[in-house]
Design a protein around this motif. Structure first.
Motif, PDB file in Angstrom:
ATOM      1  N   GLY A   9       1.658  10.071   3.153  1.00 56.22           N
ATOM      2  CA  GLY A   9       1.969  10.503   1.793  1.00 56.22           C
ATOM      3  C   GLY A   9       2.328   9.381   0.842  1.00 56.22           C
ATOM      4  O   GLY A   9       1.757   9.253  -0.240  1.00 56.22           O
ATOM      5  N   TRP A  10       3.287   8.535   1.230  1.00 54.04           N
ATOM      6  CA  TRP A  10       3.683   7.432   0.349  1.00 54.04           C
ATOM      7  C   TRP A  10       2.589   6.384   0.230  1.00 54.04           C
ATOM      8  O   TRP A  10       2.424   5.744  -0.810  1.00 54.04           O
ATOM      9  CB  TRP A  10       4.977   6.787   0.840  1.00 54.04           C
ATOM     10  CG  TRP A  10       6.180   7.528   0.380  1.00 54.04           C
ATOM     11  CD1 TRP A  10       6.967   8.357   1.120  1.00 54.04           C
ATOM     12  CD2 TRP A  10       6.724   7.533  -0.948  1.00 54.04           C
ATOM     13  NE1 TRP A  10       7.969   8.866   0.336  1.00 54.04           N
ATOM     14  CE2 TRP A  10       7.846   8.376  -0.932  1.00 54.04           C
ATOM     15  CE3 TRP A  10       6.376   6.916  -2.143  1.00 54.04           C
ATOM     16  CZ2 TRP A  10       8.617   8.621  -2.055  1.00 54.04           C
ATOM     17  CZ3 TRP A  10       7.142   7.148  -3.255  1.00 54.04           C
ATOM     18  CH2 TRP A  10       8.247   7.995  -3.213  1.00 54.04           C
ATOM     19  N   GLY A  11       1.816   6.190   1.293  1.00 55.30           N
ATOM     20  CA  GLY A  11       0.707   5.243   1.228  1.00 55.30           C
ATOM     21  C   GLY A  11      -0.368   5.696   0.253  1.00 55.30           C
ATOM     22  O   GLY A  11      -0.912   4.898  -0.509  1.00 55.30           O
ATOM     23  N   VAL A  12      -0.672   6.988   0.272  1.00 53.73           N
ATOM     24  CA  VAL A  12      -1.646   7.537  -0.675  1.00 53.73           C
ATOM     25  C   VAL A  12      -1.099   7.430  -2.097  1.00 53.73           C
ATOM     26  O   VAL A  12      -1.825   7.065  -3.026  1.00 53.73           O
ATOM     27  CB  VAL A  12      -1.996   9.000  -0.319  1.00 53.73           C
ATOM     28  CG1 VAL A  12      -2.825   9.652  -1.409  1.00 53.73           C
ATOM     29  CG2 VAL A  12      -2.722   9.057   1.012  1.00 53.73           C
ATOM     30  N   PHE A  13       0.188   7.739  -2.271  1.00 53.89           N
ATOM     31  CA  PHE A  13       0.820   7.620  -3.578  1.00 53.89           C
ATOM     32  C   PHE A  13       0.717   6.188  -4.096  1.00 53.89           C
ATOM     33  O   PHE A  13       0.314   5.962  -5.248  1.00 53.89           O
ATOM     34  CB  PHE A  13       2.292   8.044  -3.472  1.00 53.89           C
ATOM     35  CG  PHE A  13       3.086   7.854  -4.728  1.00 53.89           C
ATOM     36  CD1 PHE A  13       2.908   8.699  -5.810  1.00 53.89           C
ATOM     37  CD2 PHE A  13       4.026   6.834  -4.831  1.00 53.89           C
ATOM     38  CE1 PHE A  13       3.642   8.537  -6.969  1.00 53.89           C
ATOM     39  CE2 PHE A  13       4.767   6.667  -5.987  1.00 53.89           C
ATOM     40  CZ  PHE A  13       4.570   7.520  -7.052  1.00 53.89           C
ATOM     41  N   ALA A  14       1.049   5.211  -3.246  1.00 51.94           N
ATOM     42  CA  ALA A  14       0.975   3.802  -3.650  1.00 51.94           C
ATOM     43  C   ALA A  14      -0.460   3.405  -3.976  1.00 51.94           C
ATOM     44  O   ALA A  14      -0.715   2.696  -4.957  1.00 51.94           O
ATOM     45  CB  ALA A  14       1.541   2.912  -2.538  1.00 51.94           C
ATOM     46  N   ALA A  15      -1.411   3.867  -3.182  1.00 52.79           N
ATOM     47  CA  ALA A  15      -2.817   3.536  -3.422  1.00 52.79           C
ATOM     48  C   ALA A  15      -3.303   4.097  -4.754  1.00 52.79           C
ATOM     49  O   ALA A  15      -3.983   3.414  -5.529  1.00 52.79           O
ATOM     50  CB  ALA A  15      -3.669   4.070  -2.274  1.00 52.79           C
ATOM     51  N   VAL A 115       5.297   1.424  -5.760  1.00 47.94           N
ATOM     52  CA  VAL A 115       4.199   0.992  -4.885  1.00 47.94           C
ATOM     53  C   VAL A 115       4.747   0.146  -3.743  1.00 47.94           C
ATOM     54  O   VAL A 115       4.406   0.357  -2.568  1.00 47.94           O
ATOM     55  CB  VAL A 115       3.136   0.194  -5.687  1.00 47.94           C
ATOM     56  CG1 VAL A 115       2.162  -0.501  -4.758  1.00 47.94           C
ATOM     57  CG2 VAL A 115       2.400   1.107  -6.644  1.00 47.94           C
ATOM     58  N   ILE A 116       5.605  -0.811  -4.084  1.00 46.76           N
ATOM     59  CA  ILE A 116       6.176  -1.689  -3.054  1.00 46.76           C
ATOM     60  C   ILE A 116       6.969  -0.868  -2.041  1.00 46.76           C
ATOM     61  O   ILE A 116       6.859  -1.074  -0.834  1.00 46.76           O
ATOM     62  CB  ILE A 116       7.032  -2.789  -3.704  1.00 46.76           C
ATOM     63  CG1 ILE A 116       6.126  -3.744  -4.503  1.00 46.76           C
ATOM     64  CG2 ILE A 116       7.825  -3.563  -2.646  1.00 46.76           C
ATOM     65  CD1 ILE A 116       6.872  -4.694  -5.407  1.00 46.76           C
ATOM     66  N   TRP A 117       7.761   0.077  -2.524  1.00 52.53           N
ATOM     67  CA  TRP A 117       8.535   0.911  -1.614  1.00 52.53           C
ATOM     68  C   TRP A 117       7.614   1.746  -0.725  1.00 52.53           C
ATOM     69  O   TRP A 117       7.820   1.870   0.476  1.00 52.53           O
ATOM     70  CB  TRP A 117       9.478   1.834  -2.390  1.00 52.53           C
ATOM     71  CG  TRP A 117      10.453   2.490  -1.486  1.00 52.53           C
ATOM     72  CD1 TRP A 117      11.667   2.018  -1.106  1.00 52.53           C
ATOM     73  CD2 TRP A 117      10.277   3.733  -0.800  1.00 52.53           C
ATOM     74  NE1 TRP A 117      12.256   2.896  -0.232  1.00 52.53           N
ATOM     75  CE2 TRP A 117      11.426   3.959  -0.029  1.00 52.53           C
ATOM     76  CE3 TRP A 117       9.269   4.685  -0.767  1.00 52.53           C
ATOM     77  CZ2 TRP A 117      11.599   5.071   0.761  1.00 52.53           C
ATOM     78  CZ3 TRP A 117       9.429   5.802   0.032  1.00 52.53           C
ATOM     79  CH2 TRP A 117      10.593   5.988   0.781  1.00 52.53           C
ATOM     80  N   GLY A 118       6.593   2.327  -1.321  1.00 51.05           N
ATOM     81  CA  GLY A 118       5.673   3.151  -0.556  1.00 51.05           C
ATOM     82  C   GLY A 118       4.924   2.378   0.514  1.00 51.05           C
ATOM     83  O   GLY A 118       4.579   2.930   1.562  1.00 51.05           O
ATOM     84  N   LEU A 119       4.678   1.100   0.276  1.00 47.80           N
ATOM     85  CA  LEU A 119       3.934   0.289   1.241  1.00 47.80           C
ATOM     86  C   LEU A 119       4.831  -0.400   2.261  1.00 47.80           C
ATOM     87  O   LEU A 119       4.334  -0.981   3.224  1.00 47.80           O
ATOM     88  CB  LEU A 119       3.088  -0.759   0.508  1.00 47.80           C
ATOM     89  CG  LEU A 119       1.970  -0.185  -0.351  1.00 47.80           C
ATOM     90  CD1 LEU A 119       1.241  -1.295  -1.083  1.00 47.80           C
ATOM     91  CD2 LEU A 119       1.021   0.647   0.478  1.00 47.80           C
ATOM     92  N   THR A 120       6.123  -0.350   2.049  1.00 45.49           N
ATOM     93  CA  THR A 120       7.045  -0.990   2.994  1.00 45.49           C
ATOM     94  C   THR A 120       7.938   0.056   3.635  1.00 45.49           C
ATOM     95  O   THR A 120       7.663   0.540   4.715  1.00 45.49           O
ATOM     96  CB  THR A 120       7.873  -2.096   2.303  1.00 45.49           C
ATOM     97  OG1 THR A 120       8.555  -1.549   1.181  1.00 45.49           O
ATOM     98  CG2 THR A 120       6.987  -3.246   1.848  1.00 45.49           C
ATOM     99  N   ALA A 121       8.992   0.445   2.974  1.00 44.63           N
ATOM    100  CA  ALA A 121       9.966   1.381   3.551  1.00 44.63           C
ATOM    101  C   ALA A 121       9.408   2.786   3.669  1.00 44.63           C
ATOM    102  O   ALA A 121       9.800   3.536   4.564  1.00 44.63           O
ATOM    103  CB  ALA A 121      11.233   1.400   2.700  1.00 44.63           C
TER     104      ALA A 121
END
Length: 140
Positions: A9-15, A115-121
């Motif tokens: 979910g967060w990865g798709v959001f960041a993308a 984006v940074i948060w979604g791709l890390t934490a």
């Protein structure tokens, strides 16, 4: 066993945020190239010596952001690190516009932090490791 490399979910959001941000940045670059009188800049707060060069920089940067977003959606392993780097650089770069467009700059900085948060934490734990961990044995 085939490993699922597609983002959660967060990865798709960041993308998707990277894709949108890249599209908007590329459009700003096209505007700077085609009609520099429409590029919003204050008299004393932003110095742009050559709108053509600035337009090319924005256009190329927008394409890089969009490539990062597309690679994330495709599940490319390198895309997480690349996405964090371009989001960080983009957030810092928004500081150049803070004098002329403060609300837009602050909004884009916040989105880049997302984006940074979604791709890390925000990346799911089971997707952080290269090899899947076996389930814990059931004890009665």
């Amino acid at each position: 066993m085939v490993e699922d490399k597609t983002p959660g979910g967060w990865g798709v959001f960041a993308a998707l945020l990277l894709l949108m941000n890249g599209t908007f940045t590329a459009i700003q670059g096209i505007v700077a190239l085609a009609a520099p009188e429409r590029l919003f800049a204050g008299e004393h707060t932003l110095v742009v010596l050559d709108y053509d060069r600035w337009g090319w920089v924005l256009l190329i940067w927008g394409v890089l952001l969009a490539v990062a977003g597309g690679a994330l959606l495709a599940g490319a392993t390198w895309a997480r690190v690349f996405g964090v780097v371009v989001a960080f650089v983009n957030a810092v770069g928004q500081l150049t516009w803070i004098g002329t467009q403060p609300w837009l700059s602050l909004l884009l900085i916040a989105l880049n932090i997302g984006v940074i948060w979604g791709l890390t934490a925000g990346w799911p734990e089971h997707r952080r490791h290269a090899a899947p961990t076996p389930p814990a044995p059931h004890t009665p």
